[in-house]
Write a protein that holds these residues in place. Structure first.
Motif, mmCIF file in Angstrom:
data_model
loop_
_atom_site.group_PDB
_atom_site.id
_atom_site.type_symbol
_atom_site.label_atom_id
_atom_site.label_comp_id
_atom_site.label_asym_id
_atom_site.label_seq_id
_atom_site.Cartn_x
_atom_site.Cartn_y
_atom_site.Cartn_z
ATOM 1 N N TRP A 302 -39.246 -56.369 8.840
ATOM 2 C CA TRP A 302 -39.302 -57.756 8.376
ATOM 3 C C TRP A 302 -39.584 -57.826 6.882
ATOM 4 O O TRP A 302 -38.948 -58.582 6.158
ATOM 5 C CB TRP A 302 -40.369 -58.536 9.141
ATOM 6 N N ASN A 303 -40.530 -57.027 6.416
ATOM 7 C CA ASN A 303 -40.913 -57.096 5.007
ATOM 8 C C ASN A 303 -39.750 -56.744 4.090
ATOM 9 O O ASN A 303 -39.523 -57.416 3.077
ATOM 10 C CB ASN A 303 -42.085 -56.153 4.726
ATOM 11 N N SER A 304 -39.019 -55.694 4.420
ATOM 12 C CA SER A 304 -37.962 -55.237 3.521
ATOM 13 C C SER A 304 -36.751 -56.161 3.536
ATOM 14 O O SER A 304 -36.024 -56.252 2.550
ATOM 15 C CB SER A 304 -37.531 -53.805 3.879
ATOM 16 N N VAL A 305 -36.530 -56.858 4.642
ATOM 17 C CA VAL A 305 -35.381 -57.745 4.766
ATOM 18 C C VAL A 305 -35.753 -59.191 4.432
ATOM 19 O O VAL A 305 -35.056 -59.874 3.680
ATOM 20 C CB VAL A 305 -34.790 -57.674 6.187
ATOM 21 N N GLY A 306 -36.863 -59.662 4.992
ATOM 22 C CA GLY A 306 -37.158 -61.083 4.934
ATOM 23 C C GLY A 306 -38.100 -61.554 3.862
ATOM 24 O O GLY A 306 -38.070 -62.730 3.482
ATOM 25 N N ASP A 307 -38.954 -60.685 3.355
ATOM 26 C CA ASP A 307 -40.000 -61.136 2.430
ATOM 27 C C ASP A 307 -39.483 -61.463 1.032
ATOM 28 O O ASP A 307 -40.207 -62.053 0.234
ATOM 29 C CB ASP A 307 -41.120 -60.093 2.341
ATOM 30 N N HIS A 308 -38.251 -61.092 0.713
ATOM 31 C CA HIS A 308 -37.685 -61.485 -0.579
ATOM 32 C C HIS A 308 -37.756 -63.000 -0.751
ATOM 33 O O HIS A 308 -38.163 -63.497 -1.806
ATOM 34 C CB HIS A 308 -36.218 -61.053 -0.682
ATOM 35 N N ALA A 309 -37.354 -63.716 0.261
ATOM 36 C CA ALA A 309 -37.198 -65.177 0.135
ATOM 37 C C ALA A 309 -38.497 -65.882 -0.217
ATOM 38 O O ALA A 309 -38.583 -66.552 -1.255
ATOM 39 C CB ALA A 309 -36.589 -65.744 1.415
ATOM 40 N N PRO A 310 -39.548 -65.781 0.595
ATOM 41 C CA PRO A 310 -40.762 -66.528 0.252
ATOM 42 C C PRO A 310 -41.515 -65.964 -0.931
ATOM 43 O O PRO A 310 -42.161 -66.718 -1.677
ATOM 44 C CB PRO A 310 -41.602 -66.434 1.535
ATOM 45 N N ALA A 311 -41.461 -64.651 -1.152
ATOM 46 C CA ALA A 311 -42.279 -64.050 -2.199
ATOM 47 C C ALA A 311 -41.781 -64.403 -3.593
ATOM 48 O O ALA A 311 -42.581 -64.714 -4.490
ATOM 49 C CB ALA A 311 -42.333 -62.527 -2.030
ATOM 50 N N TYR A 312 -40.451 -64.346 -3.803
ATOM 51 C CA TYR A 312 -39.966 -64.587 -5.169
ATOM 52 C C TYR A 312 -38.578 -65.218 -5.228
ATOM 53 O O TYR A 312 -38.264 -65.954 -6.165
ATOM 54 C CB TYR A 312 -39.940 -63.276 -5.971
ATOM 55 N N LEU A 313 -37.706 -64.948 -4.241
ATOM 56 C CA LEU A 313 -36.290 -65.260 -4.410
ATOM 57 C C LEU A 313 -35.998 -66.758 -4.367
ATOM 58 O O LEU A 313 -35.179 -67.269 -5.148
ATOM 59 C CB LEU A 313 -35.465 -64.518 -3.355
ATOM 60 N N ILE A 314 -36.651 -67.485 -3.466
ATOM 61 C CA ILE A 314 -36.481 -68.937 -3.446
ATOM 62 C C ILE A 314 -36.960 -69.532 -4.759
ATOM 63 O O ILE A 314 -36.305 -70.397 -5.349
ATOM 64 C CB ILE A 314 -37.208 -69.563 -2.241
ATOM 65 N N ASN A 315 -38.092 -69.071 -5.248
ATOM 66 C CA ASN A 315 -38.626 -69.606 -6.503
ATOM 67 C C ASN A 315 -37.747 -69.240 -7.695
ATOM 68 O O ASN A 315 -37.613 -70.019 -8.644
ATOM 69 C CB ASN A 315 -40.057 -69.117 -6.711
ATOM 70 N N LEU A 316 -37.138 -68.059 -7.657
ATOM 71 C CA LEU A 316 -36.223 -67.662 -8.724
ATOM 72 C C LEU A 316 -34.984 -68.557 -8.718
ATOM 73 O O LEU A 316 -34.486 -68.967 -9.778
ATOM 74 C CB LEU A 316 -35.838 -66.192 -8.552
ATOM 75 N N TYR A 317 -34.501 -68.880 -7.524
ATOM 76 C CA TYR A 317 -33.371 -69.798 -7.443
ATOM 77 C C TYR A 317 -33.762 -71.201 -7.903
ATOM 78 O O TYR A 317 -33.006 -71.857 -8.639
ATOM 79 C CB TYR A 317 -32.816 -69.862 -6.014
ATOM 80 N N LEU A 318 -34.925 -71.680 -7.491
ATOM 81 C CA LEU A 318 -35.365 -73.015 -7.907
ATOM 82 C C LEU A 318 -35.443 -73.129 -9.421
ATOM 83 O O LEU A 318 -35.122 -74.168 -9.997
ATOM 84 C CB LEU A 318 -36.735 -73.327 -7.298
ATOM 85 N N ALA A 319 -35.878 -72.055 -10.076
ATOM 86 C CA ALA A 319 -36.037 -72.086 -11.528
ATOM 87 C C ALA A 319 -34.720 -71.995 -12.271
ATOM 88 O O ALA A 319 -34.624 -72.457 -13.416
ATOM 89 C CB ALA A 319 -36.950 -70.938 -11.972
ATOM 90 N N THR A 320 -33.687 -71.408 -11.645
ATOM 91 C CA THR A 320 -32.444 -71.124 -12.376
ATOM 92 C C THR A 320 -31.217 -71.816 -11.810
ATOM 93 O O THR A 320 -30.287 -72.121 -12.558
ATOM 94 C CB THR A 320 -32.163 -69.612 -12.376
#
Length: 607
Positions: A302-320
């Motif tokens: 789960w961590n290697s596949v799913g944790d991208h989204a809540p940890a940083y990736l959604i926020n990176l998309y929101l910012a850019t």
């Protein structure tokens, strides 16, 4: 010597008032699963109103009779006498609001005040009254905020503190929180970041060991599950704090670090043939299949596949708003929706896999066990992604998890959500056995709260709202430490704080300011903007020259299109009109240096 005979134990009941007989002092409560309990109030129990951090005790003992109206939800703590006709004697009552339909945690500023208190606690614990100096940072923080003798600074826990402080700034606009977030980000970049120019990637040390003015780099993880390897989740969470800070400041150096770390993921962790990302690579060859990795070789989780989204990736998309991040998110959630459900065998998702996606049911501590919070985390993040790119598979899986989980993962008598349980029943047992204990961790409560809040805020449903309220009620009643500050790591099933070992700490490898602050930030967003129709202010402090086209993106989360628009903007405390209300963007002035931006968002009635 005389003594009390018979067996008794203290316990908690979370329930809805069916009726109250004032004369007989008998209360009838119905729990979440429909069972009814008779509770005696003959012993004059105390009563109180749930309170936020930094609020004084609010006594309600003189108002018990008038507050016990039918339908009201409350907690009753007392003593159960199973050998005396199963009698339950109340000793303490906790009401969630002044009125029967009131829930204090739905007040506009409840979660904002809570994140302020959390930020103040961790600021005081790490830096005292002195300057913000991250050489003083320590991973381990005791119950009251004192530091332990351990001198290890873990990269992820600094990043999680940074995330919390950046989130606190977004909600409050207090410069002291942004200062900590930015100095922490700089410290990570200077001390924990490795720039590999040959491979064109960035990776992050596990941490550093500090001894006076000298420091020793800790290249590989020292955590027992990941010892002597580079685990994906540590690289992921190294980005969590800096990216939340990037949302506030637009510092392009942070984005460059994130892009270089994503290149690391794609180059060394990604399985181009079978899909997904490996959980570990070895520190010499950066290989996922080296024998030195032992049982972590060629594994996915789960961590290697799913944790991208809540940890940083959604926020990176929101910012850019960049499409490549949206594509990465889609790849992540397509993989989850395709690979994780296992409903022929269990009501819980599968979390660990071999390279070919066959199930790894004998790995380390997890074996064939379910982490309750991971199931809820999937539902929460699927609904976020569904607002960015709607797919039937996303919503269907999120709804299914939301419907299934209360009966198998929550405590339907006391409230709250459990930790780790067996994924399949043993023999003829009717319930899913606890792996080790029936305690409840703070971060798993967060996942439940956010899952049901966003489900209610996007697809509606009285059951989703009820689950969200019950989860928020348990967390705010039992996890807030009103004596020392911040929140407890774990409580017993009854809600009593569990204060032994590392679970006594307020800072550890597993706990910093991340989950508690993330909860405050997003519970405020979902409660106010999606559910209760209230405006909210958000704060930013970018240099316009750092942003492409001087455009600041201010969406607080991945929310349904058209659900929120900009009501007003201030720059340096003066009204400002150059914004696109529906696109949630502000076109900043053509100036050098930073500007303070306050944006008021208004929910749109979608009914």
């Amino acid at each position: 010597m005389a003594g009390t005979t018979g067996f008794s134990f203290s316990d908690t009941i979370a329930g809805y008032v069916v009726r109250f007989d004032s004369g007989a002092r008998l209360l009838r409560l119905k729990t979440a699963d429909g069972r009814e309990f008779e509770v005696s109030l003959a012993g004059d129990p105390s009563a109180e109103l749930v309170r936020n951090l930094d609020e004084p005790y609010i006594d309600a003992s003189g108002h018990i009779d008038e507050m016990l109206s039918p339908g009201r939800f409350l907690f009753v703590y007392g003593v159960h006498y199973p050998e005396r006709d199963g009698r339950f004697e109340a000793k303490r009552l906790v009401f969630l609001g002044r009125g029967a339909e009131d829930y204090r945690f739905e007040e506009t500023g409840w979660w904002i005040k809570q994140i302020e208190s959390l930020a103040d606690f961790y600021k005081r614990a790490q830096f005292g009254d002195g300057p913000v100096d991250f050489t003083e940072y320590r991973t381990e923080i005791r119950l009251g905020g004192d530091k332990t003798a351990s001198h290890v600074q873990e990269t992820d826990t600094i990043s999680r503190l940074v995330y919390g402080m950046a989130s606190a700034y977004l909600l409050t606009g207090k410069d002291e929180y942004l200062e900590i977030a930015e100095r922490g980000t700089e410290y990570l970049r200077k001390h924990m970041r490795v720039v590999d120019t040959e491979e064109d990637v960035v990776f992050w040390y596990h941490g550093i060991s500090v001894d006076g003015d000298s420091e020793r780099k800790l290249f590989t993880s020292e955590f027992s599950d990941d010892y002597d390897a580079i685990p994906m989740y540590e690289q992921i969470y190294a980005l969590a704090g800096p990216i939340q800070t990037y949302r506030v400041t637009g510092d392009v150096r942070i984005k460059n670090d994130a892009d270089a770390t994503i290149r690391l993921f794609d180059k060394f962790f990604k399985d181009e043939e079978q899909g997904g990302y490996y959980s570990h690579i070895d520190p010499i060859l950066f290989s996922p299949d080296h024998e030195s990795l032992g049982e972590n070789a060629e594994r996915k989780n789960w961590n290697s596949v799913g944790d991208h989204a809540p940890a940083y990736l959604i926020n990176l998309y929101l910012a850019t708003g960049e499409q490549r991040y949206a594509d990465f998110l889609e790849y992540t959630f397509d993989t989850i929706a395709d690979r994780f459900p296992d409903y022929k065998n269990s009501p819980f998702v599968q979390e660990r896999f071999f390279r070919d996606w066959s199930h790894d049911t004998a790995h380390s501590w997890q074996q064939n066990r379910a982490v309750v919070g991971h199931n809820l985390k999937i539902a929460w993040n699927l609904m976020r992604m569904n607002s960015l790119k709607a797919k039937p598979a996303y919503e269907e899986l999120a709804r299914k998890i939301g419907q299934i989980m209360p009966a198998v993962g929550s405590d339907v008598q006391r409230g709250g959500w459990y930790d780790v349980v067996e994924r399949v029943k043993q023999g003829d047992e009717e319930t899913y056995r606890f792996a080790w204990h029936d305690r409840k961790a703070w971060w798993q409560q967060e996942q439940a709260i956010l899952a049901y809040l966003i489900l209610n805020g996007t697809v509606g449903g009285d059951e989703n709202l009820r689950e969200a309220r019950q989860a928020q009620a348990f967390y705010n009643t039992f996890f807030l430490d009103h004596d020392e500050g911040a929140v407890y790591f774990n409580v017993l099933a009854s809600g009593t704080p569990y204060l032994l070992g590392t679970e006594r700490l307020k800072g550890s490898h597993s706990m910093s300011m991340y989950h508690s602050a993330e909860l405050c930030y997003l519970a405020a967003v979902y409660n106010n903007l999606l559910i209760n129709g209230r405006e909210m202010d958000f704060h930013f402090q970018p240099d316009p020259t750092d942003l492409p086209g001087r455009t600041l993106r201010v969406s607080p989360d991945l929310l349904p299109a058209g659900s929120v628009r900009i009501a007003s903007v201030e720059i340096d405390e003066k009204p400002y009109e150059e914004f696109d209300a529906d696109e949630l963007t502000v076109h900043l002035p053509d100036v050098q240096g930073r500007v303070k931006v306050k944006v008021r968002l208004r929910p749109v009635n979608r009914k």
